[in-house]
Design a protein around this motif. Structure first.
Motif, PDB file in Angstrom:
ATOM      1  N   PRO A 145      25.306 131.795   6.783  1.00 33.71           N
ATOM      2  CA  PRO A 145      25.375 132.784   7.792  1.00 33.71           C
ATOM      3  C   PRO A 145      26.017 132.090   8.810  1.00 33.71           C
ATOM      4  O   PRO A 145      26.434 131.042   9.145  1.00 33.71           O
ATOM      5  CB  PRO A 145      24.067 133.087   8.191  1.00 33.71           C
ATOM      6  CG  PRO A 145      23.232 132.683   7.095  1.00 33.71           C
ATOM      7  CD  PRO A 145      23.826 131.424   6.534  1.00 33.71           C
ATOM      8  N   GLU A 146      26.617 132.933   9.996  1.00 32.39           N
ATOM      9  CA  GLU A 146      27.683 132.606  10.708  1.00 32.39           C
ATOM     10  C   GLU A 146      26.754 131.949  11.806  1.00 32.39           C
ATOM     11  O   GLU A 146      27.106 131.235  12.662  1.00 32.39           O
ATOM     12  CB  GLU A 146      28.343 133.753  11.280  1.00 32.39           C
ATOM     13  CG  GLU A 146      29.303 134.562  10.337  1.00 32.39           C
ATOM     14  CD  GLU A 146      30.150 135.490  11.049  1.00 32.39           C
ATOM     15  OE1 GLU A 146      30.004 135.829  12.157  1.00 32.39           O
ATOM     16  OE2 GLU A 146      31.214 136.094  10.357  1.00 32.39           O
ATOM     17  N   ARG A 147      25.529 132.563  12.314  1.00 28.89           N
ATOM     18  CA  ARG A 147      24.672 132.015  13.468  1.00 28.89           C
ATOM     19  C   ARG A 147      23.341 131.566  12.931  1.00 28.89           C
ATOM     20  O   ARG A 147      22.594 132.377  12.308  1.00 28.89           O
ATOM     21  CB  ARG A 147      24.426 133.454  14.471  1.00 28.89           C
ATOM     22  CG  ARG A 147      25.882 133.794  15.037  1.00 28.89           C
ATOM     23  CD  ARG A 147      25.587 135.149  15.868  1.00 28.89           C
ATOM     24  NE  ARG A 147      24.571 136.121  14.725  1.00 28.89           N
ATOM     25  CZ  ARG A 147      24.066 137.377  15.083  1.00 28.89           C
ATOM     26  NH1 ARG A 147      24.179 137.556  16.739  1.00 28.89           N
ATOM     27  NH2 ARG A 147      23.581 138.146  14.267  1.00 28.89           N
ATOM     28  N   THR A 214      12.934 140.840  14.091  1.00 31.58           N
ATOM     29  CA  THR A 214      14.191 141.357  13.297  1.00 31.58           C
ATOM     30  C   THR A 214      15.202 142.000  14.532  1.00 31.58           C
ATOM     31  O   THR A 214      14.521 142.697  15.212  1.00 31.58           O
ATOM     32  CB  THR A 214      13.670 142.222  12.222  1.00 31.58           C
ATOM     33  OG1 THR A 214      13.053 143.283  12.440  1.00 31.58           O
ATOM     34  CG2 THR A 214      13.188 141.331  11.085  1.00 31.58           C
ATOM     35  N   ASP A 217      20.538 143.176  11.344  1.00 33.94           N
ATOM     36  CA  ASP A 217      20.455 142.442  10.053  1.00 33.94           C
ATOM     37  C   ASP A 217      20.041 141.116  10.325  1.00 33.94           C
ATOM     38  O   ASP A 217      20.278 140.212   9.306  1.00 33.94           O
ATOM     39  CB  ASP A 217      22.131 142.526   9.473  1.00 33.94           C
ATOM     40  CG  ASP A 217      22.448 143.684   8.900  1.00 33.94           C
ATOM     41  OD1 ASP A 217      21.422 144.573   8.607  1.00 33.94           O
ATOM     42  OD2 ASP A 217      23.466 144.070   8.876  1.00 33.94           O
ATOM     43  N   GLY A 218      19.855 140.733  11.672  1.00 38.16           N
ATOM     44  CA  GLY A 218      19.493 139.427  11.883  1.00 38.16           C
ATOM     45  C   GLY A 218      18.416 139.144  12.822  1.00 38.16           C
ATOM     46  O   GLY A 218      17.293 140.066  12.201  1.00 38.16           O
ATOM     47  N   TYR A 219      18.019 138.292  13.504  1.00 40.82           N
ATOM     48  CA  TYR A 219      16.822 138.143  14.213  1.00 40.82           C
ATOM     49  C   TYR A 219      17.146 137.762  15.890  1.00 40.82           C
ATOM     50  O   TYR A 219      18.096 137.239  16.238  1.00 40.82           O
ATOM     51  CB  TYR A 219      16.084 136.636  13.838  1.00 40.82           C
ATOM     52  CG  TYR A 219      16.029 136.648  12.277  1.00 40.82           C
ATOM     53  CD1 TYR A 219      14.973 137.674  11.705  1.00 40.82           C
ATOM     54  CD2 TYR A 219      16.756 136.227  11.234  1.00 40.82           C
ATOM     55  CE1 TYR A 219      14.494 137.685  10.343  1.00 40.82           C
ATOM     56  CE2 TYR A 219      16.670 136.449   9.871  1.00 40.82           C
ATOM     57  CZ  TYR A 219      15.559 136.952   9.454  1.00 40.82           C
ATOM     58  OH  TYR A 219      15.387 137.303   8.107  1.00 40.82           O
ATOM     59  N   GLU A 233      20.423 135.512  19.744  1.00 44.31           N
ATOM     60  CA  GLU A 233      20.414 136.150  18.411  1.00 44.31           C
ATOM     61  C   GLU A 233      21.079 135.150  17.256  1.00 44.31           C
ATOM     62  O   GLU A 233      21.843 134.398  17.583  1.00 44.31           O
ATOM     63  CB  GLU A 233      21.806 137.330  18.557  1.00 44.31           C
ATOM     64  CG  GLU A 233      21.265 138.232  19.808  1.00 44.31           C
ATOM     65  CD  GLU A 233      20.154 139.297  19.419  1.00 44.31           C
ATOM     66  OE1 GLU A 233      19.945 139.454  18.172  1.00 44.31           O
ATOM     67  OE2 GLU A 233      19.547 139.887  20.453  1.00 44.31           O
ATOM     68  N   ASP A 235      21.462 135.010  12.701  1.00 43.72           N
ATOM     69  CA  ASP A 235      21.295 135.481  11.216  1.00 43.72           C
ATOM     70  C   ASP A 235      20.467 134.877  10.463  1.00 43.72           C
ATOM     71  O   ASP A 235      20.157 135.291   9.428  1.00 43.72           O
ATOM     72  CB  ASP A 235      22.796 135.072  10.696  1.00 43.72           C
ATOM     73  CG  ASP A 235      24.042 136.062  11.334  1.00 43.72           C
ATOM     74  OD1 ASP A 235      23.676 137.219  12.022  1.00 43.72           O
ATOM     75  OD2 ASP A 235      24.796 135.342  11.798  1.00 43.72           O
ATOM     76  N   LEU A 236      20.070 133.604  11.001  1.00 44.81           N
ATOM     77  CA  LEU A 236      19.135 132.691   9.915  1.00 44.81           C
ATOM     78  C   LEU A 236      18.304 131.908  11.143  1.00 44.81           C
ATOM     79  O   LEU A 236      18.848 131.200  11.981  1.00 44.81           O
ATOM     80  CB  LEU A 236      19.943 131.797   9.415  1.00 44.81           C
ATOM     81  CG  LEU A 236      19.041 130.934   8.103  1.00 44.81           C
ATOM     82  CD1 LEU A 236      18.399 132.013   6.985  1.00 44.81           C
ATOM     83  CD2 LEU A 236      19.955 129.895   7.357  1.00 44.81           C
TER      84      LEU A 236
END
Length: 347
Positions: A145-147, A214, A217-219, A233, A235-236
């Motif tokens: 993931p990007e972030r 959540t 689509d991320g957290y 923020e 993504d993982l």
């Protein structure tokens, strides 16, 4: 192997594939990924010094390369056990008495039983904890993931950050303490932090995660820092906030094995203080630092005590510590702070 060679009947039980943490879920696969990250790091540092253009990490190919090393390991272990007539069982073992265990309906008895179940991520007790992935999940990611947010600041956070940042992920480390990698000298860690800053790793010390939820689509990670609430923020979100002995499902009470504060109560020979048939080694024992050389050291010591009678005690003074970051850092022996606490004077 040594116990079997001494004429003892031996059984090995694991509910995960045979091979252990280092070969399958820790040191070795991590080093495969570090190799790719190191190539990127070297190319970056050689820009305008004879190297033009930057290579990129192809994450799926890098993971496939890692699997070319790890995938054959379980079968190799299984074949080795069969070749030496060591009984191998797949499943969760649980004690049924002081000298007996059961695994998948099969009852086993032994004069001695070794607990070498490793460690698991410590429970943080925060809302949304279920969204955290662990080291094993990270090493199996099909895409990066990007972030990414690392919760904690030990080996896992430092090493995975070094890898992910060079694979073009935006990495944030949220560390409750005042610095990362507290088992290393502050000067070493300070130099490493300069490298982290150079590749864009955002290290936030004095920051304690309070919840994960959540968000699309991320957290959304909420944390407390300096008395203020902050949100990040991602993504993982990766659990890197420490590990405890993995004693789940063993039913230690059935064997009369004493536990206090989630730790086995052991004597100086790595033997249970309440059941002389039971020994422990490595992360499950949690007597020495959580390092692969310690697991090997403990295992050899326990085998000697089983075969020869108690007479061998662990000595971790010469165990090296290495963080496979970029650049890597290492230490052996006492830190300056530890030496001062023991009244030692370098002058």
């Amino acid at each position: 192997m040594r116990t079997h060679a001494a004429g003892r009947s031996v059984a090995v039980i694991d509910y995960k594939p045979f091979g252990g943490t280092c070969a399958l879920r820790g040191c070795d696969p991590k080093k495969m990924l570090v190799g790719g990250a190191a190539a990127i790091d070297h190319a970056r540092r050689m820009q305008d010094k004879g190297i033009a253009g930057m290579p990129l990490i192809d994450w799926p190919e890098l993971i496939a390369f890692k699997r070319s090393f790890t995938d054959p390991v379980p079968e190799m272990h299984e074949d080795s056990y069969a070749e030496k007539d060591i009984a191998a069982f797949h499943g969760q073992a649980r004690f049924t008495g002081p000298n007996s265990v059961e695994v998948e309906g099969t009852a086993l008895e032994g004069a001695h039983i070794l607990i070498a179940t490793g460690a698991k991520p410590v429970t943080l007790g925060i809302p949304g904890e279920k969204h955290l992935i662990d080291n094993e999940d990270f090493l199996a990611l099909e895409s990066l993931p990007e972030r990414i947010v690392m919760v904690g600041g030990g080996y896992i956070a430092a090493e995975f950050s070094s890898i992910a940042a060079r694979a073009n992920a935006k990495v944030t480390v949220l560390q409750r303490g005042d610095r990362m990698l507290t088992h290393f000298e502050p000067e070493l860690v300070g130099w490493l932090m300069e490298s982290f800053e150079a590749v864009g790793i955002d290290v936030r010390t004095g920051t304690e995660v309070t919840s994960i939820e959540t968000a699309g689509d991320g957290y959304r990670i909420t944390a407390s820092s300096g008395g203020q609430s902050v949100t990040i923020e991602a993504d993982l979100v990766i659990h890197a906030a420490g590990r405890v002995p993995n004693l789940d499902g063993l039913d230690l009470d059935a064997a009369g094995v004493a536990v206090k504060d989630r730790r086995l109560q052991l004597n100086k020979y790595l033997q249970s203080v309440s059941n002389s048939a039971v020994y422990a080694a490595g992360d499950a024992a949690q007597v020495g630092p959580p390092l692969t050389p310690v697991s090997s050291h403990d295992a050899k010591l326990v085998v000697s005590n089983i075969l020869e009678g108690n007479g061998h005690k662990p000595d971790y003074r010469g165990v090296p510590r290495v963080a496979f970051t970029l650049p890597p850092i290492a230490a052996v022996g006492l830190s300056e702070e530890e030496a001062q606490r023991q009244g030692l004077n370098s002058a």
